[in-house]
Design a protein around this motif. Structure first.
Motif, mmCIF file in Angstrom:
data_model
loop_
_atom_site.group_PDB
_atom_site.id
_atom_site.type_symbol
_atom_site.label_atom_id
_atom_site.label_comp_id
_atom_site.label_asym_id
_atom_site.label_seq_id
_atom_site.Cartn_x
_atom_site.Cartn_y
_atom_site.Cartn_z
ATOM 1 N N THR A 1 48.600 39.336 49.933
ATOM 2 C CA THR A 1 47.950 38.040 49.711
ATOM 3 C C THR A 1 46.698 37.860 50.558
ATOM 4 O O THR A 1 45.638 37.447 50.064
ATOM 5 N N LEU A 2 46.802 38.160 51.844
ATOM 6 C CA LEU A 2 45.667 37.932 52.746
ATOM 7 C C LEU A 2 44.499 38.857 52.423
ATOM 8 O O LEU A 2 43.336 38.463 52.564
ATOM 9 N N GLN A 3 44.787 40.059 51.989
ATOM 10 C CA GLN A 3 43.706 40.965 51.599
ATOM 11 C C GLN A 3 42.963 40.399 50.391
ATOM 12 O O GLN A 3 41.727 40.398 50.356
ATOM 13 N N LEU A 4 43.713 39.908 49.405
ATOM 14 C CA LEU A 4 43.085 39.302 48.232
ATOM 15 C C LEU A 4 42.267 38.076 48.618
ATOM 16 O O LEU A 4 41.158 37.876 48.114
ATOM 17 N N ALA A 5 42.819 37.257 49.510
ATOM 18 C CA ALA A 5 42.105 36.060 49.950
ATOM 19 C C ALA A 5 40.823 36.424 50.686
ATOM 20 O O ALA A 5 39.769 35.793 50.495
ATOM 21 N N GLY A 6 40.894 37.454 51.532
ATOM 22 C CA GLY A 6 39.711 37.886 52.264
ATOM 23 C C GLY A 6 38.637 38.426 51.341
ATOM 24 O O GLY A 6 37.440 38.137 51.518
ATOM 25 N N GLU A 7 39.035 39.225 50.357
ATOM 26 C CA GLU A 7 38.080 39.765 49.392
ATOM 27 C C GLU A 7 37.448 38.646 48.570
ATOM 28 O O GLU A 7 36.243 38.671 48.279
ATOM 29 N N TYR A 8 38.265 37.660 48.212
ATOM 30 C CA TYR A 8 37.762 36.514 47.452
ATOM 31 C C TYR A 8 36.745 35.723 48.272
ATOM 32 O O TYR A 8 35.686 35.340 47.769
ATOM 33 N N LYS A 9 37.044 35.487 49.543
ATOM 34 C CA LYS A 9 36.118 34.758 50.402
ATOM 35 C C LYS A 9 34.782 35.492 50.511
ATOM 36 O O LYS A 9 33.712 34.880 50.400
ATOM 37 N N GLN A 10 34.843 36.797 50.708
ATOM 38 C CA GLN A 10 33.610 37.572 50.812
ATOM 39 C C GLN A 10 32.809 37.504 49.519
ATOM 40 O O GLN A 10 31.582 37.311 49.538
ATOM 41 N N ARG A 11 33.511 37.638 48.397
ATOM 42 C CA ARG A 11 32.825 37.584 47.097
ATOM 43 C C ARG A 11 32.167 36.220 46.883
ATOM 44 O O ARG A 11 31.035 36.126 46.410
ATOM 45 N N SER A 12 32.891 35.155 47.259
ATOM 46 C CA SER A 12 32.353 33.812 47.091
ATOM 47 C C SER A 12 31.166 33.572 48.018
ATOM 48 O O SER A 12 30.131 33.025 47.613
ATOM 49 N N ASP A 13 31.292 33.998 49.275
ATOM 50 C CA ASP A 13 30.207 33.813 50.241
ATOM 51 C C ASP A 13 28.931 34.523 49.782
ATOM 52 O O ASP A 13 27.814 34.016 49.970
ATOM 53 N N GLU A 14 29.095 35.706 49.208
ATOM 54 C CA GLU A 14 27.935 36.504 48.804
ATOM 55 C C GLU A 14 27.333 36.058 47.476
ATOM 56 O O GLU A 14 26.196 36.415 47.165
#
Length: 264
Positions: free
Chosen positions: A45-58
């Motif tokens: 879950t946390l890996q998916l959340a982290g990847e999502y945050k990075q994608r959204s930030d970028e």
């Protein structure tokens, strides 16, 4: 511009959280804060959340994503943590597996309610709409059986939870002062919605029907798995807000209504 805070509660939800994160990412409305409150997951879950945050930030989509992970005392304790952190004008809870029905859902809500034309002090206490039910794979099953009334008040919930938690957008300044009651393990959302509407009435603020489907709800949640315990809690909540006699009489009507459905 009116800001929406979306709070997603997760715990070992790697199998379903992806569609929730993708749904928020695709929202065309820009002023979005997305709080992911995780209960110290041990799966992906946390890996998916982290990847999502990075994608959204970028992406430059105007969304602010915050991920917080630590042990909690259950889903409503996690929701309270989200409330304390929420900075938007409205707060809504979209849990792992739930998702918006379209990419422009928030855009349509803001347009239909003309939120950006109102001073903050005049924003409705609650925005509410309809819900569709989906299965564990996110496939549409049917509209939610209970329909949102055209005119909603805190008294309306004596007839059952007519508005799904995921379709209930509360003004954050009201919600922050009304944490979920942790005495209830499965139905604190019912009690919370009633108290938010009561507070809106005291403040002289309207409840606004958006008249559209605003959430796809996965029916295989904790309340569904613990249905009997949830119903007991709901009975206690209704007695607390509407009185014992009224609650008993209304539950008699619920039984008659259920039998009528079976006959049909």
């Amino acid at each position: 511009m009116t800001r929406f805070t979306i709070i997603t509660i997760t715990y070992n939800a790697a199998a379903v959280v992806g569609r929730t994160l993708d749904s928020v990412f695709r929202q065309t409305y820009e002023d979005v804060e997305h709080l992911i409150i995780d209960g110290a997951s041990t799966d992906g879950t946390l890996q998916l959340a982290g990847e999502y945050k990075q994608r959204s930030d970028e992406s430059g989509n105007g969304h602010k994503v915050i991920v917080r992970s630590e042990p909690d005392r259950g889903i409503y304790d996690a929701m309270n943590k989200g409330l304390t952190q929420a900075m938007g004008d409205y707060v809504l809870f979209m849990n792992a597996g739930d998702f918006f029905p379209s990419d422009d859902t928030l855009e349509q809500i803001a347009y239909r309610c003309r939120l950006n034309e109102l001073p903050t002090a005049e924003l409705p206490a609650v925005l509410y709409g309809e819900t569709n039910i989906v299965d564990g794979e996110g496939r549409y099953l049917h509209p939610r059986h209970l329909q949102a009334p055209e005119q909603l008040s805190w008294q309306s919930f004596r007839h059952g939870m007519l508005v799904c938690h995921q379709a209930f957008y509360a003004r954050t300044d009201l919600a922050k002062n009304l944490p979920y009651d942790l005495r209830y393990r499965y139905s604190a959302d019912v009690d919370w919605c009633i108290r938010v509407m009561q507070e809106g009435e005291r403040a002289g603020l309207p409840l606004y029907n958006i008249n559209m489907v605003v959430a796809n709800y996965t029916e295989e949640g904790a309340t569904t798995r613990h249905r009997r315990e949830s119903l007991r809690e709901r009975f206690r909540i209704m007695c607390r807000h509407y009185g014992w006699l009224s609650t008993v009489m209304m539950h008699g009507w619920f039984v008659v209504r259920a039998l009528g459905r079976k006959i049909k």
